[in-house]
Design a protein around this motif. Structure first.
Motif, mmCIF file in Angstrom:
data_model
loop_
_atom_site.group_PDB
_atom_site.id
_atom_site.type_symbol
_atom_site.label_atom_id
_atom_site.label_comp_id
_atom_site.label_asym_id
_atom_site.label_seq_id
_atom_site.Cartn_x
_atom_site.Cartn_y
_atom_site.Cartn_z
ATOM 1 N N LYS A 89 1.050 -1.208 0.095
ATOM 2 C CA LYS A 89 -0.042 0.212 0.058
ATOM 3 C C LYS A 89 0.851 1.140 -0.002
ATOM 4 O O LYS A 89 1.919 1.282 0.729
ATOM 5 C CB LYS A 89 -0.949 -0.102 1.373
ATOM 6 C CG LYS A 89 -1.950 -0.996 1.005
ATOM 7 C CD LYS A 89 -3.431 -0.672 2.002
ATOM 8 C CE LYS A 89 -4.260 -1.640 1.528
ATOM 9 N NZ LYS A 89 -5.662 -1.023 2.130
ATOM 10 N N ILE A 90 0.374 2.290 -0.775
ATOM 11 C CA ILE A 90 1.108 3.653 -0.845
ATOM 12 C C ILE A 90 0.272 4.318 0.110
ATOM 13 O O ILE A 90 -0.763 4.762 0.022
ATOM 14 C CB ILE A 90 1.013 4.222 -2.200
ATOM 15 C CG1 ILE A 90 1.677 3.178 -3.035
ATOM 16 C CG2 ILE A 90 1.736 5.487 -2.457
ATOM 17 C CD1 ILE A 90 1.556 3.435 -4.683
ATOM 18 N N LYS A 91 1.117 4.953 1.037
ATOM 19 C CA LYS A 91 0.498 6.032 2.212
ATOM 20 C C LYS A 91 0.515 7.348 1.466
ATOM 21 O O LYS A 91 1.390 8.050 0.900
ATOM 22 C CB LYS A 91 1.378 5.865 3.140
ATOM 23 C CG LYS A 91 1.412 4.899 4.032
ATOM 24 C CD LYS A 91 2.319 5.056 5.422
ATOM 25 C CE LYS A 91 2.036 3.552 6.208
ATOM 26 N NZ LYS A 91 2.693 3.664 7.334
ATOM 27 N N CYS A 92 -0.685 7.985 1.421
ATOM 28 C CA CYS A 92 -0.961 9.134 0.797
ATOM 29 C C CYS A 92 -1.694 10.153 1.583
ATOM 30 O O CYS A 92 -2.327 9.920 2.545
ATOM 31 C CB CYS A 92 -1.624 8.989 -0.672
ATOM 32 S SG CYS A 92 -3.446 8.220 -0.471
ATOM 33 N N MET A 93 -1.593 11.652 0.859
ATOM 34 C CA MET A 93 -2.281 12.404 1.627
ATOM 35 C C MET A 93 -2.983 13.388 0.595
ATOM 36 O O MET A 93 -2.565 13.346 -0.487
ATOM 37 C CB MET A 93 -1.665 13.416 2.673
ATOM 38 C CG MET A 93 -0.289 14.037 1.906
ATOM 39 S SD MET A 93 0.662 15.373 2.722
ATOM 40 C CE MET A 93 0.241 15.077 4.369
ATOM 41 N N ILE A 94 -3.975 14.162 1.097
ATOM 42 C CA ILE A 94 -4.734 14.998 0.005
ATOM 43 C C ILE A 94 -4.689 16.275 0.738
ATOM 44 O O ILE A 94 -5.078 16.583 1.955
ATOM 45 C CB ILE A 94 -6.503 14.707 0.021
ATOM 46 C CG1 ILE A 94 -6.299 13.496 -0.698
ATOM 47 C CG2 ILE A 94 -7.078 15.935 -0.658
ATOM 48 C CD1 ILE A 94 -7.842 12.811 -0.569
ATOM 49 N N VAL A 95 -4.202 17.523 -0.089
ATOM 50 C CA VAL A 95 -4.019 18.803 0.449
ATOM 51 C C VAL A 95 -4.763 19.920 -0.443
ATOM 52 O O VAL A 95 -4.078 19.963 -1.383
ATOM 53 C CB VAL A 95 -2.706 19.428 0.676
ATOM 54 C CG1 VAL A 95 -2.631 20.324 1.548
ATOM 55 C CG2 VAL A 95 -1.592 18.054 1.515
ATOM 56 N N ASP A 96 -5.593 20.361 -0.045
ATOM 57 C CA ASP A 96 -6.581 21.174 -1.078
ATOM 58 C C ASP A 96 -7.628 22.250 -0.116
ATOM 59 O O ASP A 96 -8.017 21.706 0.799
ATOM 60 C CB ASP A 96 -7.458 20.479 -1.855
ATOM 61 C CG ASP A 96 -8.043 21.023 -3.124
ATOM 62 O OD1 ASP A 96 -8.512 22.209 -2.885
ATOM 63 O OD2 ASP A 96 -7.738 20.489 -3.997
ATOM 64 N N ASP A 97 -7.631 23.542 -0.440
ATOM 65 C CA ASP A 97 -8.373 24.397 0.360
ATOM 66 C C ASP A 97 -9.709 24.325 0.297
ATOM 67 O O ASP A 97 -10.333 25.123 0.804
ATOM 68 C CB ASP A 97 -7.670 25.634 0.243
ATOM 69 C CG ASP A 97 -7.630 26.440 -1.140
ATOM 70 O OD1 ASP A 97 -7.902 25.636 -1.984
ATOM 71 O OD2 ASP A 97 -8.124 27.614 -1.215
ATOM 72 N N GLU A 98 -10.041 23.599 -0.857
ATOM 73 C CA GLU A 98 -11.740 23.477 -1.134
ATOM 74 C C GLU A 98 -12.134 22.228 -0.557
ATOM 75 O O GLU A 98 -11.782 21.094 -0.597
ATOM 76 C CB GLU A 98 -11.756 23.468 -2.637
ATOM 77 C CG GLU A 98 -11.241 24.615 -3.468
ATOM 78 C CD GLU A 98 -11.514 24.713 -4.938
ATOM 79 O OE1 GLU A 98 -12.158 23.537 -5.151
ATOM 80 O OE2 GLU A 98 -10.720 25.269 -5.565
ATOM 81 N N PRO A 99 -12.993 22.169 0.517
ATOM 82 C CA PRO A 99 -13.625 21.181 1.184
ATOM 83 C C PRO A 99 -14.281 20.265 0.055
ATOM 84 O O PRO A 99 -14.037 18.988 0.390
ATOM 85 C CB PRO A 99 -14.643 21.845 2.195
ATOM 86 C CG PRO A 99 -14.504 23.123 2.257
ATOM 87 C CD PRO A 99 -13.741 23.470 0.857
ATOM 88 N N LEU A 100 -15.032 20.503 -0.973
ATOM 89 C CA LEU A 100 -15.486 19.602 -1.752
ATOM 90 C C LEU A 100 -14.449 18.696 -2.799
ATOM 91 O O LEU A 100 -14.756 17.669 -2.788
ATOM 92 C CB LEU A 100 -16.465 20.452 -2.958
ATOM 93 C CG LEU A 100 -17.946 20.954 -2.167
ATOM 94 C CD1 LEU A 100 -18.472 21.680 -3.098
ATOM 95 C CD2 LEU A 100 -18.738 20.081 -1.738
ATOM 96 N N ALA A 101 -13.358 19.489 -3.035
ATOM 97 C CA ALA A 101 -12.111 18.724 -3.884
ATOM 98 C C ALA A 101 -11.670 17.842 -2.746
ATOM 99 O O ALA A 101 -11.385 16.649 -3.315
ATOM 100 C CB ALA A 101 -11.178 19.967 -4.086
ATOM 101 N N VAL A 102 -11.309 18.172 -1.537
ATOM 102 C CA VAL A 102 -10.962 17.198 -0.623
ATOM 103 C C VAL A 102 -11.935 15.956 -0.323
ATOM 104 O O VAL A 102 -11.494 14.734 -0.550
ATOM 105 C CB VAL A 102 -10.873 17.596 0.774
ATOM 106 C CG1 VAL A 102 -10.250 16.724 1.863
ATOM 107 C CG2 VAL A 102 -9.713 18.769 0.786
ATOM 108 N N SER A 103 -13.198 16.253 -0.312
ATOM 109 C CA SER A 103 -14.228 15.084 -0.111
ATOM 110 C C SER A 103 -14.235 14.075 -1.613
ATOM 111 O O SER A 103 -14.297 12.982 -1.417
ATOM 112 C CB SER A 103 -15.700 15.618 0.090
ATOM 113 O OG SER A 103 -16.763 14.748 0.152
ATOM 114 N N LEU A 104 -14.021 14.818 -2.544
ATOM 115 C CA LEU A 104 -14.132 14.129 -3.769
ATOM 116 C C LEU A 104 -12.956 13.151 -4.086
ATOM 117 O O LEU A 104 -13.211 12.113 -4.398
ATOM 118 C CB LEU A 104 -14.112 14.951 -5.068
ATOM 119 C CG LEU A 104 -14.140 14.441 -6.499
ATOM 120 C CD1 LEU A 104 -15.382 13.684 -6.740
ATOM 121 C CD2 LEU A 104 -13.813 15.429 -7.531
ATOM 122 N N LEU A 105 -11.713 13.880 -3.723
ATOM 123 C CA LEU A 105 -10.379 12.965 -3.937
ATOM 124 C C LEU A 105 -10.212 11.933 -2.916
ATOM 125 O O LEU A 105 -9.913 10.821 -3.209
ATOM 126 C CB LEU A 105 -9.158 13.994 -3.779
ATOM 127 C CG LEU A 105 -8.885 14.921 -4.872
ATOM 128 C CD1 LEU A 105 -7.941 15.913 -4.531
ATOM 129 C CD2 LEU A 105 -8.649 14.044 -6.088
#
Length: 227
Positions: A3-19
């Motif tokens: 497994k590849i450990k990943c993170m999401i960094v985006d100032d838009e809440p909807l973009a974070v939720s989608l990703l």
């Protein structure tokens, strides 16, 4: 593939939720952190292992480009933004792909195929053995042959099914040389997780029949790795 450990960094809440939703659909991705605040993400990276970031380029507190300049080659990136003019600048860094918003799952999946190729390539180029000096000779030992490593004063005993190699070295040094399927289970033992047959409260029984003790301070980390 591990497994590849990943993170999401985006100032838009909807973009974070989608990703986040997209990442959860990919079996070999493990989301360990997501945030709308890049500064929080930097703090997390300082204390935790992350291999891949889905990173928005244009954020008010800290741009994705500056984020990559700070973090450097510690991880790889998939850049996300609504502005295509940032693409060329992004590719100067350790970037696998560039996703233009709004992001469809089909386009996301194409990026993930690139991720899989890149990380699989890295895995196949990792060493599968090392050399140690024991009894006046150099021995090549394949990692998958090792059952456990035991500390004996100023030496370590590298135990395989067929041999024991007494080496002038430390357990800490061994930890740094062995791959991820090895972990410290006791102040005096490193164990090959692939060799575990059964797990008790105080000891591990290996496929070979050998028993290795579990130290109280190492038990939680062992259980976490076995999940």
């Amino acid at each position: 593939m591990k497994k590849i450990k990943c993170m999401i960094v985006d100032d838009e809440p909807l973009a974070v939720s989608l990703l986040r939703n997209y990442v959860e659909k990919i079996p070999f991705l493990e989301l360990v952190f997501s945030s709308e605040n890049p500064v929080e993400a930097l703090e997390f990276i300082q204390k935790n292992e992350v291999s891949l970031a889905f990173l928005d380029i244009q954020m008010p507190e800290l741009s994705g480009i500056n984020f990559m300049k700070i973090v450097g080659d510690k991880m790889k990136y998939i850049l996300t933004t609504a502005y295509s003019e940032y693409a060329l600048e992004g590719y100067e860094h350790n970037v696998i792909d560039y996703l233009l918003k709004p992001i469809s799952f089909d386009r996301f999946n194409k990026s993930i195929q690139k991720v899989q190729e890149r990380f699989s390539f890295n895995e196949t180029n990792e060493p599968h053995h090392f050399f140690v000096k024991s009894s006046g000779q150099q021995h090549r030992i394949h990692f998958n042959e090792i059952l456990y490593v035991e500390s004996i004063k100023d030496y370590v005993n590298i135990k395989t099914a067929a041999h024991e190699y007494i080496v002038l070295d430390t357990l800490k040094s061994m930890e740094n040389q062995l791959p991820e399927n090895f972990t410290r289970v006791h102040k005096s033992f490193i164990l090959n997780l692939n060799e575990i047959k059964s797990l008790g409260s105080k000891k591990v029984i290996l496929n070979s029949g050998h028993e290795v003790p579990i130290g109280d301070m190492y038990k939680s980390n062992l259980l976490e790795k076995l999940k």
